[in-house]
Design a protein around this motif. Structure first.
Motif, PDB file in Angstrom:
ATOM      1  N   LYS A 282       0.833  -1.213   0.000  1.00  0.00           N
ATOM      2  CA  LYS A 282       0.000   0.000   0.000  1.00  0.00           C
ATOM      3  C   LYS A 282       0.869   1.265   0.000  1.00  0.00           C
ATOM      4  CE  LYS A 282      -2.044  -1.217   3.828  1.00  0.00           C
ATOM      5  NZ  LYS A 282      -1.310  -2.472   4.089  1.00  0.00           N
ATOM      6  N   SER A 283       1.823   1.312   0.936  1.00  0.00           N
ATOM      7  CA  SER A 283       2.688   2.500   0.980  1.00  0.00           C
ATOM      8  C   SER A 283       3.518   2.595  -0.287  1.00  0.00           C
ATOM      9  CB  SER A 283       3.609   2.460   2.201  1.00  0.00           C
ATOM     10  OG  SER A 283       2.854   2.589   3.383  1.00  0.00           O
ATOM     11  N   THR A 284       3.981   1.446  -0.760  1.00  0.00           N
ATOM     12  CA  THR A 284       4.785   1.451  -1.986  1.00  0.00           C
ATOM     13  C   THR A 284       3.992   2.057  -3.135  1.00  0.00           C
ATOM     14  OG1 THR A 284       5.939  -0.512  -1.210  1.00  0.00           O
ATOM     15  CG2 THR A 284       6.099  -0.018  -3.561  1.00  0.00           C
TER      16      THR A 284
ATOM     17  N   LEU B   6      -3.922   9.475   1.373  1.00  0.00           N
ATOM     18  CA  LEU B   6      -3.674   9.496   2.816  1.00  0.00           C
ATOM     19  C   LEU B   6      -3.214   8.119   3.259  1.00  0.00           C
ATOM     20  CD1 LEU B   6      -6.931  11.335   3.980  1.00  0.00           C
ATOM     21  CD2 LEU B   6      -4.772  12.336   3.267  1.00  0.00           C
ATOM     22  N   ASP B   7      -1.951   8.003   3.623  1.00  0.00           N
ATOM     23  CA  ASP B   7      -1.422   6.695   3.998  1.00  0.00           C
ATOM     24  C   ASP B   7      -1.462   6.530   5.513  1.00  0.00           C
ATOM     25  OD1 ASP B   7      -0.230   4.257   4.132  1.00  0.00           O
ATOM     26  OD2 ASP B   7       1.696   4.877   3.250  1.00  0.00           O
ATOM     27  N   GLU B   8      -2.444   5.787   5.978  1.00  0.00           N
ATOM     28  CA  GLU B   8      -2.617   5.519   7.416  1.00  0.00           C
ATOM     29  C   GLU B   8      -2.536   6.782   8.251  1.00  0.00           C
ATOM     30  OE1 GLU B   8      -0.911   2.124   9.212  1.00  0.00           O
ATOM     31  OE2 GLU B   8      -0.808   1.005   7.338  1.00  0.00           O
ATOM     32  N   THR B   9      -3.227   7.802   7.776  1.00  0.00           N
ATOM     33  CA  THR B   9      -3.250   9.054   8.531  1.00  0.00           C
ATOM     34  C   THR B   9      -3.908   8.846   9.887  1.00  0.00           C
ATOM     35  OG1 THR B   9      -3.270  10.300   6.490  1.00  0.00           O
ATOM     36  CG2 THR B   9      -4.033  11.461   8.425  1.00  0.00           C
TER      37      THR B   9
ATOM     38  N   PHE C 290       2.039  11.300   4.329  1.00  0.00           N
ATOM     39  CA  PHE C 290       2.894  10.143   4.588  1.00  0.00           C
ATOM     40  C   PHE C 290       2.493   9.351   5.825  1.00  0.00           C
ATOM     41  CE2 PHE C 290       5.585  12.810   1.963  1.00  0.00           C
ATOM     42  CZ  PHE C 290       6.105  11.880   1.075  1.00  0.00           C
ATOM     43  N   GLN C 291       2.718   8.041   5.716  1.00  0.00           N
ATOM     44  CA  GLN C 291       2.524   7.184   6.890  1.00  0.00           C
ATOM     45  C   GLN C 291       3.548   7.569   7.963  1.00  0.00           C
ATOM     46  OE1 GLN C 291       2.717   2.959   5.989  1.00  0.00           O
ATOM     47  NE2 GLN C 291       2.186   2.379   8.086  1.00  0.00           N
ATOM     48  N   TYR C 292       4.779   7.820   7.542  1.00  0.00           N
ATOM     49  CA  TYR C 292       5.829   8.231   8.483  1.00  0.00           C
ATOM     50  C   TYR C 292       6.497   9.520   7.991  1.00  0.00           C
ATOM     51  CZ  TYR C 292       5.291   3.306   9.727  1.00  0.00           C
ATOM     52  OH  TYR C 292       4.771   2.095  10.091  1.00  0.00           O
TER      53      TYR C 292
END
Ligand code: ATP
Ligand code: MG
Lengths: 251, 424
Positions: A42-44, A171-174, A86-88
């Motif tokens: 997912k993040s990729t 939105l990555d795991e916001t 970003f997730q991180y």
């Protein structure tokens, strides 16, 4: 708005394939949720959409408003309206948050041939957006993300999104790391941006966020492919039963 | 013997000697000064310029790097740079000579040419050690400079800015500056090329801080792209005195900046910071020799270097702690960002410790820009070159911001961002 066709991508450094023939369509005005087990890509996928150079697309295409964007660098994509929360989010010592926001907003404006913001206009916009998101203005005096708590970093991402007014928001795991009140505030922030010419892709593990940001479509990503697409009921089904059934059916 | 010396003489060495002979009778100085100059020139003639076989010059083989010496010529200044900080008291040298009659409220200002003529400069026309080529060249050719005396207890709130301006040709200046007990002041020493053409510049600042003086001394070097800049800052820090010394190199073709610091009074503190911005086909060497010579003194040294293109940088940092200098606390760091594959930086930190109860440390790092940081900025729409410049700025800004004085911080940041705009 976004059309991903048979996308294959690998880690540039060692050649490991992460995205393996992924297809996804997101229309303007749509909220699409992407779910899937840890490590499924997912993040990729979000990095590849934003143009991160650590990944190499080997096959397929990404069309954004009909244009193939694979040759564009991250700054060019951002100027075209693609935004990734970003997730991180990384901490960047020495870069003042306010200066960063101003440069980012004005560079995007320049790239689109718009006039730069005056300093008072800029400050007013930031103050308003920060107040909406209940962000303490003192935080903005610090270097970018440095020493921000996990939740503060996520809010700062949404602040950037509100200020940059992108067209495609990823939105990555916001939701991870946000307390219950913050989750609501952030969701309100995202909902406020919803419009017929804008699309939102929400990557999440939990139904909780989707109670606030209600998706039009839900996609399950597994081992680099979308293995199932449905409506918001699909998310509820996953919440109840986990991924095992769907993965079993796809295999 | 004579034959051998001559056959090894380089064009630059010959030009230096010719230049001296051409100026005999013209350089200011009484008999004592003339014989001091003659001695220095003789040394130069006999030893030649240092090569890499001389340890102190190992990374800067001056004999090879210094190709030629432009003739000494009259001032041809076309630019009058504004002071770095608004409201500063500006005193200038043009082509190595003081610019008219200058006075600054609260301090005694004299001309070094007068000291040369009176002969009081003669004892200072000597070398610190046998490898002191800069002292030798400057002592031979120096014409003028400012002699500044900050009386005991003087608190000078406006910064004093010394601008050493020059066009093509030669300029050799010396600035003896004494801060009396308890004096407080900020001095900015700027070296600026105001026209095109090649210049050969030497400069020695000879600074002493008496008991309890608190001084901020800032060296800003913005020489032209073809210039040779040989500079030395000699410092003696007395009892409980505090010196904040900040050096920024942002110009020149061949630069050697020596810092020769004697922490000589108990309770003294030195805060040394350096920013080296290197680009093009240039060579820049910062050499520090720092002596902690009495008990209970402290110092911190931080250098941040950014190297673009085919530029080469050198940092030699020697901290010597004398036998009875117990409780010395000295920390040195040298951090470098290499911005191209052809950029080079040699860092050689050294500790020579004779006392046994001390805290000393040094570290050197070399890195390139963090790709994760670059990606983050670009993902927000900041184009690559701008994002890189922001990150380089961030790398050096940290130590500029330590200066606290907002106007000064802003002025130095402007120098850095202007330089980056031209080179990044
Ligand atoms: N740069 C990289 N180097 C090495 N492995 C990588 C890299 N990027 C991704 N991977 C690997 O690719 C797989 C997919 O990672 P990704 O971060 O996209 O998963 P994810 O679906 O976002 O997971 P999560 O739900 O835990 O956030 C993982 O196995 C991860 O370890
Ligand atoms: Mg992830």
């Amino acid at each position: 708005m976004l059309e991903i066709r048979n996308l294959h991508a690998r880690i540039a450094e060692d050649g490991t394939e992460i995205i393996r023939g992924l297809n996804l369509t997101v229309k303007a005005g749509e909220v699409a949720a992407i779910m899937g087990p840890n490590g499924s890509g997912k993040s990729t996928l979000s990095y590849i959409l934003s143009g991160r150079e650590d990944y190499e697309v080997t096959e397929g295409e990404i069309l954004y408003n009909g244009e193939n964007i694979l040759e564009l660098d991250p700054a060019e994509r951002a100027a075209k309206g693609i935004f990734l929360a970003f997730q991180y989010p990384v901490e960047i010592p020495g870069v003042a948050t306010m200066q960063f926001l101003k440069v980012a907003m004005n560079e995007q404006r320049k790239a689109r041939g718009e006039a730069e913001l005056s300093t008072p206009d800029f400050i007013r916009k930031v103050k308003e957006a920060a107040a909406e998101l209940k962000i303490n203005p003192d935080m903005l005096k610090r270097p970018l993300n440095v020493g921000f708590s996990g939740g503060e970093k996520k809010r700062a991402e949404i602040l950037q999104m509100a200020l940059l007014e992108p067209k495609l928001c990823v939105l990555d795991e916001t939701d991870s790391g946000l307390d219950i009140d913050a989750l609501k505030i952030v969701a309100d922030g995202v909902n406020a941006l919803k419009s017929p010419d804008r699309a939102v892709i929400v990557i999440t593990h939990y139904q909780r966020l989707l109670d606030y940001i209600v998706p039009d479509t839900v996609h399950v990503l597994y081992k680099g492919q979308i293995i199932r697409t449905g409506d918001k009921e699909l998310a509820l089904e996953l919440e109840a039963n986990g991924y095992a059934d769907i993965i079993g059916q796809a295999a | 013997m004579n034959m051998q010396t001559q056959s090894r003489q380089t064009a630059a060495e010959a030009a230096l000697l010719d230049s001296y002979n051409a100026q005999i009778g013209e350089l200011p100085g009484n008999g004592a000064v003339i014989s001091a100059r003659d001695r220095l020139v003789d040394d130069l003639k006999n030893n030649g310029l240092p090569t890499r076989r001389v340890e102190a010059w190992h990374y800067t083989d001056l004999k090879t790097l210094l190709r030629n010496i432009p003739a000494s010529g009259p001032a041809a200044s076309v630019r009058n740079p504004a002071p770095l900080v608004e409201g500063a008291a500006l005193i200038k040298t043009q082509q190595g000579e003081v610019d008219g009659n200058v006075s600054v409220e609260g301090i005694v200002v004299g001309s070094y040419a007068d000291m040369l003529r009176e002969g009081t400069a003669a004892p200072g026309l000597s070398v610190i050690d046998k490898d002191d080529t800069i002292g030798r060249i400057n002592g031979s050719f120096v014409r003028d400079g400012y002699v500044l005396e900050f009386p005991a207890g003087a608190e000078i709130s406006q910064p004093i800015e010394i601008q050493a301006l020059h066009g093509a040709g030669q300029a050799h200046t010396r600035f003896p500056v004494s801060f009396g007990a308890g004096a407080k002041a900020t001095v900015i020493e700027r070296h600026i090329q105001t026209t095109d053409g090649q210049a050969f510049v030497s400069s020695v600042s000879d600074i002493s801080l008496e008991d309890g003086a608190e001084v901020t001394w800032i060296v800003v070097q913005e020489q032209g792209a073809d210039d040779t800049h040989l500079a030395q800052v000699r410092v003696r820090v007395g009892d409980n005195a505090k010196l904040r010394l900040f050096v920024i190199n942002a110009g020149g073709k061949l630069v050697r900046q020596e810092l020769r610091i004697d922490v000589a009074g108990e309770g003294a503190d030195l805060q040394l910071r350096g920013v080296n911005l290197l680009g093009g086909d240039t060579h820049t060497d910062v050499t520090l020799v720092l002596g902690h010579n009495v008990p209970n003194t402290t110092s911190t040294e931080i250098f941040r270097n950014v190297v673009f293109d085919r530029a080469r940088g050198v940092f030699q940092g020697m901290i010597k702690v004398a036998l009875d200098a117990q409780k010395t606390d000295a920390r040195m760091a040298c951090n470098t960002l290499l911005m191209s594959d052809d950029a080079e930086f040699a860092a050689k930190p050294e500790l020579e410790i004779f006392a046994d109860d001390v805290q000393c440390g040094h570290g050197a790092t070399v890195a390139d820009i963090d790709d994760n940081h670059l990606y983050y900025l670009m993902a927000r729409g900041i184009p690559r070159s701008k994002a890189r410049a922001m990150l380089v700025n961030a790398f050096v800004a940290e130590i500029v911001e330590e200066l606290e004085d907002e106007a000064l911080v802003e002025a130095l940041e402007a120098i850095i961002s202007n330089w980056l705009e031209k080179h990044a």
